[in-house]
Design a protein around this motif. Structure first.
Motif, PDB file in Angstrom:
ATOM      1  N   TYR A 207      -6.368 -26.458  11.443  1.00 36.88           N
ATOM      2  CA  TYR A 207      -5.828 -26.022  12.752  1.00 36.88           C
ATOM      3  C   TYR A 207      -6.978 -25.849  13.747  1.00 36.88           C
ATOM      4  CZ  TYR A 207      -2.863 -23.448   9.496  1.00 36.88           C
ATOM      5  OH  TYR A 207      -1.666 -23.626   8.423  1.00 36.88           O
ATOM      6  N   GLY A 208      -7.952 -27.045  13.754  1.00 35.79           N
ATOM      7  CA  GLY A 208      -8.928 -27.174  14.717  1.00 35.79           C
ATOM      8  C   GLY A 208      -8.583 -27.216  16.148  1.00 35.79           C
ATOM      9  N   THR A 209      -9.091 -26.432  17.259  1.00 37.34           N
ATOM     10  CA  THR A 209      -8.833 -26.629  18.542  1.00 37.34           C
ATOM     11  C   THR A 209      -9.846 -27.157  19.443  1.00 37.34           C
ATOM     12  OG1 THR A 209      -9.873 -24.465  18.852  1.00 37.34           O
ATOM     13  CG2 THR A 209      -7.729 -24.430  18.168  1.00 37.34           C
ATOM     14  N   ALA A 210     -10.763 -28.130  18.690  1.00 37.21           N
ATOM     15  CA  ALA A 210     -11.941 -28.621  19.625  1.00 37.21           C
ATOM     16  C   ALA A 210     -11.130 -29.837  20.458  1.00 37.21           C
ATOM     17  CB  ALA A 210     -13.042 -29.113  18.866  1.00 37.21           C
ATOM     18  N   ASN A 211     -10.030 -30.347  20.093  1.00 38.14           N
ATOM     19  CA  ASN A 211      -9.327 -31.528  20.646  1.00 38.14           C
ATOM     20  C   ASN A 211      -8.579 -30.999  22.039  1.00 38.14           C
ATOM     21  OD1 ASN A 211      -7.648 -30.459  19.020  1.00 38.14           O
ATOM     22  ND2 ASN A 211      -6.642 -32.028  18.336  1.00 38.14           N
ATOM     23  N   ILE A 212      -8.109 -29.878  21.700  1.00 38.29           N
ATOM     24  CA  ILE A 212      -7.441 -29.295  22.890  1.00 38.29           C
ATOM     25  C   ILE A 212      -8.371 -28.501  23.889  1.00 38.29           C
ATOM     26  CG2 ILE A 212      -6.015 -27.093  23.355  1.00 38.29           C
ATOM     27  CD1 ILE A 212      -4.643 -27.215  20.772  1.00 38.29           C
ATOM     28  N   ASP A 213      -9.483 -27.863  23.609  1.00 33.97           N
ATOM     29  CA  ASP A 213     -10.457 -27.443  24.519  1.00 33.97           C
ATOM     30  C   ASP A 213     -11.099 -28.496  25.419  1.00 33.97           C
ATOM     31  OD1 ASP A 213      -9.769 -24.726  23.548  1.00 33.97           O
ATOM     32  OD2 ASP A 213     -11.595 -24.439  22.451  1.00 33.97           O
ATOM     33  N   PHE A 214     -11.341 -29.492  24.683  1.00 30.67           N
ATOM     34  CA  PHE A 214     -11.900 -30.463  25.404  1.00 30.67           C
ATOM     35  C   PHE A 214     -10.874 -31.620  26.202  1.00 30.67           C
ATOM     36  CE2 PHE A 214     -15.503 -28.999  23.141  1.00 30.67           C
ATOM     37  CZ  PHE A 214     -16.439 -28.872  24.131  1.00 30.67           C
ATOM     38  N   ASP A 215      -9.741 -31.295  26.015  1.00 30.83           N
ATOM     39  CA  ASP A 215      -8.616 -32.044  26.472  1.00 30.83           C
ATOM     40  C   ASP A 215      -8.610 -33.585  26.059  1.00 30.83           C
ATOM     41  OD1 ASP A 215      -6.301 -32.768  27.976  1.00 30.83           O
ATOM     42  OD2 ASP A 215      -7.145 -33.184  29.757  1.00 30.83           O
ATOM     43  N   GLN A 216      -8.815 -33.585  24.804  1.00 32.06           N
ATOM     44  CA  GLN A 216      -8.834 -35.110  24.083  1.00 32.06           C
ATOM     45  C   GLN A 216      -7.775 -35.201  23.072  1.00 32.06           C
ATOM     46  OE1 GLN A 216     -11.095 -37.160  24.983  1.00 32.06           O
ATOM     47  NE2 GLN A 216     -12.379 -35.809  26.276  1.00 32.06           N
ATOM     48  N   ASP A 217      -7.329 -36.386  22.734  1.00 29.04           N
ATOM     49  CA  ASP A 217      -6.471 -36.723  21.916  1.00 29.04           C
ATOM     50  C   ASP A 217      -7.091 -38.071  21.010  1.00 29.04           C
ATOM     51  OD1 ASP A 217      -4.086 -36.726  20.183  1.00 29.04           O
ATOM     52  OD2 ASP A 217      -2.826 -37.882  21.652  1.00 29.04           O
ATOM     53  N   PRO A 218      -7.979 -37.796  20.092  1.00 29.17           N
ATOM     54  CA  PRO A 218      -8.602 -38.987  19.645  1.00 29.17           C
ATOM     55  C   PRO A 218      -7.717 -39.437  18.357  1.00 29.17           C
ATOM     56  CG  PRO A 218      -9.630 -36.932  18.926  1.00 29.17           C
ATOM     57  CD  PRO A 218      -8.734 -36.566  19.958  1.00 29.17           C
ATOM     58  N   PRO A 219      -7.600 -40.627  18.170  1.00 29.61           N
ATOM     59  CA  PRO A 219      -6.933 -41.113  16.888  1.00 29.61           C
ATOM     60  C   PRO A 219      -7.458 -41.011  15.666  1.00 29.61           C
ATOM     61  CG  PRO A 219      -8.078 -43.109  18.202  1.00 29.61           C
ATOM     62  CD  PRO A 219      -8.361 -41.666  18.989  1.00 29.61           C
ATOM     63  N   GLN A 220      -8.658 -40.730  15.776  1.00 28.99           N
ATOM     64  CA  GLN A 220      -9.410 -40.414  14.177  1.00 28.99           C
ATOM     65  C   GLN A 220     -10.846 -39.276  14.488  1.00 28.99           C
ATOM     66  OE1 GLN A 220     -10.651 -44.239  12.851  1.00 28.99           O
ATOM     67  NE2 GLN A 220     -11.958 -44.893  14.788  1.00 28.99           N
TER      68      GLN A 220
END
Length: 428
Positions: A207-220
């Motif tokens: 459920y991590g939200t760091a990718n949302i908070d930094f507007d990122q969509d990393p593949p790995q």
């Protein structure tokens, strides 16, 4: 016993007087490698001291055995069994007789075994004679835990090794209290304010939200690291990181429910070790859960930050967390407390001063409820200071960044009143 290189104080003898150990005395010590230590203690005080050392997180990899006995007892034991990497001996023997007492032990010691002696006599001539005869360190009692760990570290930790980065673990007292938002803004603040290379690791895999908070969509991200520890090194980690800004990198969670994320206690140890070697600061966003692996991560971190909201459930959970941390980290600083979402309209709250008074702790920061500011930041994938650098919350995150990196201490929140809320908990 084999001689080792030894660095002494400027006066040539070293200062053997020991003060009470404070958490700050241990901050700069690196974790000890996998070694075996056997301590022979003649007094209860030194035996208790060695037991405390064994509980310290820097000794997590050390195999420590403690025996009540003298130098003679050590010689008798090792006449039939191999000696460990390090023997620690407590003795009250007079200086002129000490070398004779050590002779039988020297005959049965492996050449690679190191020896530390805790004696009663502050005799420079004795100290120099012992060093010449292969003793690694001589300390005059009373000694503190920092003295013992420093002496062991001087023997087994490479002084030329690169300094380890600091790890800062953030955990919420309950779900929805904003611990991840605090962690993300502090990570951004540390990297931005001090131009310090910082890695934010989102440990909430489902459920991590760091990718949302930094507007990122990393593949790995972190999943590849935790499920393939045999591949993990600095090069592999670098491939998993996503650049969020000039000095901030993200080890993102997959935030998917395609599999179960059940981990054993040591699952994240390899990641934490590589993170410490890769950046001066690692921020660990720990999910609100209580399992073997979360306990292990919190026990290993250099600093722990607990985020709570001013209600009864948070108060109870914060107290439980503080009590647990005291047992897991007996020789470290008390975790920092952040009170978040204070002043939410129409919500009954415990006053911050009563909340802190009940826990007998000062709040490192009190962050007012601001749905518009935090909502806009979340929806736009930006940090609070990027939305409004003059906002009180932005200043609070700046102060937290200073506090957690040791740049300066921030002004403590005021306390007052006679908070009795925990007494109410006991009667419920």
């Amino acid at each position: 016993m084999s001689a080792i290189d030894y660095m002494i104080d400027n006066d040539g003898a070293g200062d053997f007087a020991a003060d009470a150990t404070r958490p700050g005395d241990l901050d700069q010590l690196r974790p000890l490698p996998r070694i075996s230590i056997h301590a022979f203690c003649e007094s209860e005080a030194v035996q208790r001291l060695m037991e405390r050392c064994g509980q310290d997180r820097r000794m997590a990899k050390v195999s420590l055995r403690i025996t009540g006995g003298s130098v003679a007892a050590a010689a008798n034991m090792f006449a039939s069994v191999s000696t460990p990497n390090l023997i620690i001996l407590e003795t009250a023997t007079e200086p002129r007789a000490l070398l004779s007492e050590l002779a039988p032990l020297a005959e049965v010691c492996d050449p690679s075994t190191k020896v530390i002696i805790i004696g009663r006599h502050n005799d420079i001539a004795l100290y120099r004679e012992l060093i010449r005869n292969g003793i690694s360190e001589y300390m005059v009692s009373p000694v503190g835990m920092a003295d013992i760990l420093t002496a062991i570290s001087a023997i087994f930790v490479d002084p030329e090794a690169e300094p380890l980065g600091r790890s800062l673990a953030f955990i919420g007292a309950k779900g929805g209290c904003g611990s991840s938002v605090i962690a993300h803004n502090c990570a951004w603040g540390i990297s931005h304010l001090f131009s310090t290379e910082t890695i934010l690791a989102d440990l909430d895999l489902p459920y991590g939200t760091a990718n949302i908070d930094f507007d990122q969509d990393p593949p790995q991200g972190i999943a590849e690291a935790v499920f393939a520890p045999e591949r993990l090194d600095e090069v592999f980690l670098d491939r998993l990181l996503t650049k969020c800004s000039e000095h901030l990198s993200l080890l993102a969670a997959p935030s998917m429910l395609d599999r179960a994320y059940d981990f054993e206690s040591a699952a994240f140890h390899p990641i934490l070790e590589v993170l410490q070697r890769s950046a001066p600061v690692s921020v660990l966003d720990v999910p609100h859960a209580w399992s073997d692996w979360t306990r292990s991560v919190l026990a290993e971190a250099d600093e722990v930050v607990i985020t709570a909201v001013p209600d009864l459930a948070s108060l109870r959970n914060t107290k439980n967390l503080l009590d647990a941390m005291k047992k897991l980290r007996p020789n470290d600083r008390t975790p920092h407390l952040v009170l978040n979402q204070v002043g939410m309209p129409k919500r009954p709250e415990i006053a911050p001063n009563e909340f802190c008074e009940s826990l007998e702790i000062e709040a490192a920061a009190i962050i007012p409820f601001d749905a518009v500011l935090f909502g806009n930041a979340s929806n736009s994938g930006r940090m609070i200071a990027e939305i409004d650098r003059k906002a009180p919350a932005a200043e609070t995150f700046s102060q937290l960044a200073h506090l957690l990196t040791g740049r300066t201490a921030i002004k403590k929140a005021r306390r007052g009143g006679l908070g009795k809320v925990l007494a109410r908990l006991g009667r419920r």
